[in-house]
Write a protein that holds these residues in place. Structure first.
Motif, PDB file in Angstrom:
ATOM      1  N   ALA A 197       0.825  -1.208   0.000  1.00 14.26           N
ATOM      2  CA  ALA A 197       0.000   0.000   0.000  1.00 14.26           C
ATOM      3  C   ALA A 197       0.861   1.262   0.000  1.00 14.26           C
ATOM      4  O   ALA A 197       0.576   2.226  -0.726  1.00 14.26           O
ATOM      5  CB  ALA A 197      -0.919  -0.019   1.226  1.00 14.26           C
ATOM      6  N   VAL A 198       1.907   1.263   0.811  1.00 14.47           N
ATOM      7  CA  VAL A 198       2.804   2.433   0.851  1.00 14.47           C
ATOM      8  C   VAL A 198       3.495   2.631  -0.487  1.00 14.47           C
ATOM      9  O   VAL A 198       3.683   3.769  -0.954  1.00 14.47           O
ATOM     10  CB  VAL A 198       3.819   2.266   1.989  1.00 14.47           C
ATOM     11  N   GLY A 199       3.850   1.547  -1.138  1.00  7.74           N
ATOM     12  CA  GLY A 199       4.479   1.662  -2.455  1.00  7.74           C
ATOM     13  C   GLY A 199       3.538   2.249  -3.494  1.00  7.74           C
ATOM     14  O   GLY A 199       3.947   3.104  -4.308  1.00  7.74           O
ATOM     15  N   PHE A 200       2.269   1.832  -3.474  1.00 12.03           N
ATOM     16  CA  PHE A 200       1.294   2.398  -4.410  1.00 12.03           C
ATOM     17  C   PHE A 200       1.077   3.886  -4.142  1.00 12.03           C
ATOM     18  O   PHE A 200       1.019   4.701  -5.071  1.00 12.03           O
ATOM     19  CB  PHE A 200      -0.028   1.644  -4.307  1.00 12.03           C
ATOM     20  N   ILE A 201       0.978   4.243  -2.860  1.00 12.14           N
ATOM     21  CA  ILE A 201       0.776   5.655  -2.525  1.00 12.14           C
ATOM     22  C   ILE A 201       1.992   6.482  -2.924  1.00 12.14           C
ATOM     23  O   ILE A 201       1.876   7.615  -3.409  1.00 12.14           O
ATOM     24  CB  ILE A 201       0.473   5.797  -1.026  1.00 12.14           C
ATOM     25  N   ASN A 202       3.170   5.927  -2.750  1.00  9.39           N
ATOM     26  CA  ASN A 202       4.389   6.636  -3.128  1.00  9.39           C
ATOM     27  C   ASN A 202       4.469   6.854  -4.635  1.00  9.39           C
ATOM     28  O   ASN A 202       5.004   7.882  -5.099  1.00  9.39           O
ATOM     29  CB  ASN A 202       5.605   5.863  -2.635  1.00  9.39           C
ATOM     30  N   ILE A 210       6.561   9.403   1.374  1.00  3.99           N
ATOM     31  CA  ILE A 210       5.488   8.651   2.016  1.00  3.99           C
ATOM     32  C   ILE A 210       6.039   7.652   3.031  1.00  3.99           C
ATOM     33  O   ILE A 210       5.435   7.430   4.085  1.00  3.99           O
ATOM     34  CB  ILE A 210       4.631   7.936   0.962  1.00  3.99           C
ATOM     35  N   TYR A 211       7.194   7.053   2.730  1.00  3.45           N
ATOM     36  CA  TYR A 211       7.715   6.012   3.606  1.00  3.45           C
ATOM     37  C   TYR A 211       7.973   6.560   5.010  1.00  3.45           C
ATOM     38  O   TYR A 211       7.584   5.939   6.011  1.00  3.45           O
ATOM     39  CB  TYR A 211       9.000   5.431   3.021  1.00  3.45           C
ATOM     40  N   PHE A 212       8.624   7.712   5.093  1.00  7.24           N
ATOM     41  CA  PHE A 212       8.942   8.267   6.412  1.00  7.24           C
ATOM     42  C   PHE A 212       7.694   8.796   7.114  1.00  7.24           C
ATOM     43  O   PHE A 212       7.599   8.758   8.341  1.00  7.24           O
ATOM     44  CB  PHE A 212       9.981   9.382   6.258  1.00  7.24           C
ATOM     45  N   ILE A 213       6.740   9.274   6.348  1.00  4.51           N
ATOM     46  CA  ILE A 213       5.499   9.750   6.964  1.00  4.51           C
ATOM     47  C   ILE A 213       4.668   8.577   7.496  1.00  4.51           C
ATOM     48  O   ILE A 213       4.034   8.672   8.558  1.00  4.51           O
ATOM     49  CB  ILE A 213       4.686  10.566   5.942  1.00  4.51           C
ATOM     50  N   SER A 214       4.689   7.468   6.766  1.00  5.42           N
ATOM     51  CA  SER A 214       3.854   6.324   7.142  1.00  5.42           C
ATOM     52  C   SER A 214       4.481   5.454   8.226  1.00  5.42           C
ATOM     53  O   SER A 214       3.787   4.598   8.788  1.00  5.42           O
ATOM     54  CB  SER A 214       3.569   5.455   5.914  1.00  5.42           C
TER      55      SER A 214
END
Length: 248
Positions: A197-202, A210-214
């Protein structure tokens, strides 16, 4: 007669002391060596009366024969201790993997329970809780019972069988890691779904890290999953100890 009793006590100490040196908990590097030594001596003397008939007939005053018996007894005791320790080492492995999957792998490492090396705090907490439960449920009594029963399965004059020992160790390793992978499978699924999910959002918003925020949300979700699953996790770990190790 005194020499025979001393040699018999030393043979008992070779098997029991080697097991205590490697078994989880009592063989921990954080436990003083003097304590481990005195516990092994006390257990050897306490069990000598029960094992007298299985040890004394095989005591020899010939140095070469005694050296062979001493080496065999040490290896047999080490085998019993290792099969129990491998199960706890597999737990430490899956605990470190779980810590990495929920985002705690980047945190500063704490000291492991069994060894004097760095380990994520979450993995150390899981290892300590599981080891405490094993002692609460008297797993050390089961190890001592296995030591007593080993004199029937592997008598003193039978000597050490390397091929059977390797089979036992490999079977214990495979079964222990199979149990641990099953216990850690919810965290594996959680890590795959969250990272996907984080990869898609990024990909949708490449300008925002996104990675550091998530990461705080990933850690919070992992801790929530651990909160609801730790009781079942530890119960299944304790239930699988005897069938996987000395009871298998």
């Amino acid at each position: 007669m005194i020499e025979t009793a001393i040699l018999a006590a030393f043979l008992a100490f070779c098997r029991i002391g080697a097991c205590f040196m490697l078994m989880p908990g009592l063989g921990s590097a954080r436990l003083p060596v003097q304590v481990r030594l005195f516990v092994a001596i006390a257990a050897s003397l306490a069990l000598l009366a029960h094992l007298w008939g299985a040890i004394v007939p095989h005591v020899s005053r010939q140095p070469q024969a005694m050296f062979v018996l001493i080496g065999s007894e040490v290896l047999i005791g080490a085998l019993i201790g290792l099969v129990a320790r491998f199960y706890v080492l597999a737990l430490q492995f899956i605990g470190s993997a779980m810590a990495m999957m929920v985002g705690f792998g980047m945190a500063g490492g704490g000291v492991a329970v069994e060894e004097n090396e760095l380990q994520p705090e979450l993995a150390a907490l899981i290892s300590f809780s599981a080891l405490l439960l094993l002692f609460v449920f008297d797993f050390h009594h089961a190890v001592i019972q296995a030591l007593v029963a080993s004199y029937e399965l592997a008598p003193v004059d039978g000597l050490f069988d390397p091929q059977a020992a390797l089979v036992d160790l490999s079977d214990t390793l495979s079964q222990a890691f199979l149990v641990m992978i099953r216990l850690g499978s919810p965290f594996v699924a959680y890590a795959i779904l969250v990272n996907l999910a984080v990869g898609f959002i990024n990909k949708l918003t490449p300008q925002i890290p996104i990675y550091f925020i998530s990461l705080p949300f990933v850690i919070a979700g992992g801790l929530l999953l651990l909160y609801f699953g730790i009781a079942t996790f530890l119960r299944l770990f304790v239930d699988g100890f005897l069938p996987t190790t000395i009871g298998g």
